[in-house]
Design a protein around this motif. Structure first.
Motif, short mmCIF file in Angstrom:
data_model
loop_
_atom_site.label_atom_id
_atom_site.label_comp_id
_atom_site.label_asym_id
_atom_site.label_seq_id
_atom_site.Cartn_x
_atom_site.Cartn_y
_atom_site.Cartn_z
N GLU A 129 -56.89 21.75 16.68
CA GLU A 129 -56.05 20.62 17.44
C GLU A 129 -55.29 21.23 18.74
N ILE A 130 -55.29 20.75 19.87
CA ILE A 130 -54.51 21.35 21.04
C ILE A 130 -53.56 20.04 21.50
N ARG A 131 -52.44 20.18 21.89
CA ARG A 131 -51.65 18.94 22.44
C ARG A 131 -51.18 19.41 23.87
N PRO A 132 -51.62 19.41 25.00
CA PRO A 132 -51.16 19.81 26.23
C PRO A 132 -50.32 18.51 26.71
N PRO A 133 -49.50 18.75 27.60
CA PRO A 133 -48.52 17.62 28.25
C PRO A 133 -49.12 16.57 28.76
N LEU A 134 -48.60 15.44 29.01
CA LEU A 134 -49.25 14.18 29.48
C LEU A 134 -49.06 14.59 31.15
N LEU A 135 -48.37 15.27 31.59
CA LEU A 135 -47.71 15.43 32.99
C LEU A 135 -48.19 16.78 33.47
N GLU A 136 -49.11 16.69 34.70
CA GLU A 136 -49.37 18.35 35.11
C GLU A 136 -49.25 18.12 36.68
N GLN A 145 -58.77 34.67 21.01
CA GLN A 145 -60.38 34.31 20.47
C GLN A 145 -61.35 34.11 21.56
N SER A 146 -62.08 34.89 21.74
CA SER A 146 -62.57 34.72 23.26
C SER A 146 -63.46 33.28 23.27
N PHE A 147 -64.11 32.82 22.04
CA PHE A 147 -64.48 31.27 22.06
C PHE A 147 -63.69 30.51 21.40
N SER A 148 -63.13 29.37 22.11
CA SER A 148 -62.13 28.53 21.34
C SER A 148 -62.74 27.27 21.36
N LYS A 149 -62.69 26.56 20.20
CA LYS A 149 -62.86 25.29 20.02
C LYS A 149 -61.93 24.31 19.70
N LEU A 150 -61.55 23.55 20.65
CA LEU A 150 -60.30 22.75 20.79
C LEU A 150 -60.62 21.25 20.62
N TYR A 151 -59.69 20.43 19.95
CA TYR A 151 -60.13 18.81 20.22
C TYR A 151 -58.69 18.31 20.39
N TYR A 152 -58.64 16.96 20.96
CA TYR A 152 -57.43 16.32 21.52
C TYR A 152 -57.65 14.87 21.13
N ILE A 158 -60.40 10.37 22.39
CA ILE A 158 -60.79 11.40 21.36
C ILE A 158 -61.83 12.30 21.92
N GLY A 159 -61.37 13.80 22.08
CA GLY A 159 -62.33 14.59 22.97
C GLY A 159 -62.24 15.93 22.08
N CYS A 160 -63.34 16.84 22.71
CA CYS A 160 -63.17 18.30 22.37
C CYS A 160 -63.64 19.13 23.57
N GLU A 161 -63.16 20.33 23.56
CA GLU A 161 -63.86 21.31 24.56
C GLU A 161 -64.07 22.52 23.98
N ALA A 162 -65.30 23.15 24.07
CA ALA A 162 -65.73 24.21 23.35
C ALA A 162 -65.76 25.42 24.77
N ILE A 163 -64.73 26.29 24.74
CA ILE A 163 -64.49 27.02 26.04
C ILE A 163 -64.85 28.59 25.42
N GLY A 164 -65.66 29.04 26.26
CA GLY A 164 -66.06 30.71 25.96
C GLY A 164 -67.47 31.17 25.74
#
Ligand code: HAM
Length: 422
Positions: free
Chosen positions: A37-44, A97-104, A125-131
């Motif tokens: 799990e990753i929790r970025p801010p709501l404001l960017e 980790q060159s390949f990151s599997k993240l969800y939020y 509900i989502g995910c991002e597999a980066i790398g």
């Protein structure tokens, strides 16, 4: 009296449990696929979305909630993919980790015209597999989304997939569309006429009948894909077939955001209205990390809209088990004093317990216990206090007995599933 902002909702206690179930199921499934799990801010910074989604994207043009402070301009996030790639780059996750599997899981904000299934604050509900650019990542991401729908007991949906190809393929496709539509622009709706110059892909998903007829006549069939992208798409389709995931190839599926390259997909549900029938969507975005100043990393992800999932899931099948409750009825001041200690004891042993803070009568308190569907009702009055006992009624069997006041926690602990395996 103040009212909530149009297009936002209060999620009241009666509905929160179903939200918690969807979230708990999602976390369990993401864990099975080794996503963190990753929790970025709501404001960017608003520029993050302008850059990632594209200046011509509808979200950027019309739907961002913007906050200006001096020279700075911020946006309430309209989606999370751009934030997560920003966080991936800023926190050097690729070095960890060159390949990151993240969800939020969390709220998104879009200034839309509110209607059923279309809100200004909604949740993903989502995910991002980066790398990685491996096509089997696409297969895993799509099948993970499919697994989530199965775990939410959602059926009667269709999965549509397409490939936009690499940036060169996208450009070739856009040029081809502009050339093919050149003499037909006048037959398109007003929005599509504007899209012809600004964002020609969006014409493909216009719902207006005249535009659909023009598009249909083009007979599109992924011919714009280069050999490598066509091969990638073949592997994805075969991989999904191998896993038994049913899909339709939809050459008109283009998605409205600039960052997509290669595979794109969308889950639609037939009971939702055609303008809002997407339960979720996603795809590859192999150039976004580099666009945002990060490393050259392929990536793929998706997001479901929780409010739309709730419109079609089988709530009764995923509703959480409610923890049985002991309801204490305390008659008189002395009983109330002693009762506070009994409540504390029960709770510290993992037993849910409550009492009545409002009505003064036994009848009123009994009504409350019924409202809460209490499993046990325990009554402590002057009589019981003198004898150091408490009257305990099992509301399931209807049996009533007097037990020692110091034994009640033990007796209830031994009576069945009141405590969560602690
Ligand atoms: P999106 O298609 O804009 O994709 O949103 C995903 C889902 O969010 C939609 O399919 C829909 O269920 C829900 N949704 C969107 N707007 C609203 C709204 N106004 N009210 C209620 N629900 C809504 C994205 O946001 C991408 N970031 C998905 C993605 C992740 N692509 C790659 N990774």
């Amino acid at each position: 009296m103040f009212k909530r902002v149009a297009g936002t909702k209060d999620i009241l206690p009666a509905q929160v449990s179903i939200w918690q179930s969807l979230e708990a199921i999602s976390r369990e499934v993401f864990n099975l696929y080794n996503y963190k799990e990753i929790r970025p801010p709501l404001l960017e910074e608003s520029g993050l979305f302008n850059r990632s989604l594209g200046e011509t994207a509808e979200i950027v043009q019309k739907q961002m909630f913007l906050v200006k402070k001096g020279e700075d301009e911020f946006a309430l996030r309209p989606e999370a993919t751009a934030s997560i790639v920003r966080a991936y780059i800023e926190n050097n996750l690729d070095k960890l980790q060159s390949f990151s599997k993240l969800y939020y899981i969390g709220p998104m904000f879009r200034l839309e015209r509110p209607q059923k299934g279309r809100l200004r604050q909604f949740h993903h509900i989502g995910c991002e597999a980066i790398g990685s650019k491996d096509p089997y990542v696409d297969v895993e991401v799509v099948s993970l989304a499919n697994t989530l729908l199965a775990r939410f007991f959602i059926d009667e949906y269709t999965l549509h997939i397409n490939s936009l190809g690499c940036p060169q393929d996208k450009k070739k496709f856009a040029d081809f569309l502009r050339a093919s539509l050149k003499g037909k622009v006048a037959r398109l709706c007003e929005d599509c006429q504007a899209r012809y110059e600004r964002n020609v892909f969006r014409i493909l998903d216009c719902k207006n009948e005249p535009c659909r007829a023009v598009i249909k006549a083009l007979g599109l069939n992924n011919e714009h894909l280069c050999k490598e992208c066509a091969q990638h798409f073949e592997v994805v389709k075969a991989g999904l077939g191998e896993l038994g995931v049913t899909y339709e190839v939809s050459p008109l599926l283009v998605r409205g955001l600039d960052y997509y390259t290669g595979t794109v997909f969308e889950f639609k549900h037939k009971s939702l209205e055609s303008q809002q029938d997407a339960l979720g969507a996603g795809g590859r975005y192999d150039t976004l990390s580099r666009e945002l100043g990060g490393p050259d990393k392929g990536a793929c992800g998706f997001a479901f809209g929780i409010e739309r999932l709730l419109l079609v899931c089988k709530e009764e099948k995923i509703a959480p088990a409610v923890k049985p409750l002991v309801f204490l009825i305390l008659l008189g001041d002395q009983a109330r004093q002693k009762g506070a200690k009994v409540l504390n004891d029960l709770r510290s042993h993992g037993i849910a317990a409550d009492t009545d803070y409002e009505s003064k009568s036994l009848k009123g308190a009994m009504r409350k216990a019924n409202d809460f569907n209490a499993r046990f009702v325990a009554i402590l009055g002057e009589d019981e206090l003198r004898k150091e006992t408490i009257s305990l009624k099992d509301m399931q069997s209807g049996q009533q007995r007097e037990v020692g006041i110091n034994e009640i926690t033990q007796i209830i602990s031994n009576s069945g599933p009141m405590v969560d395996g602690r």
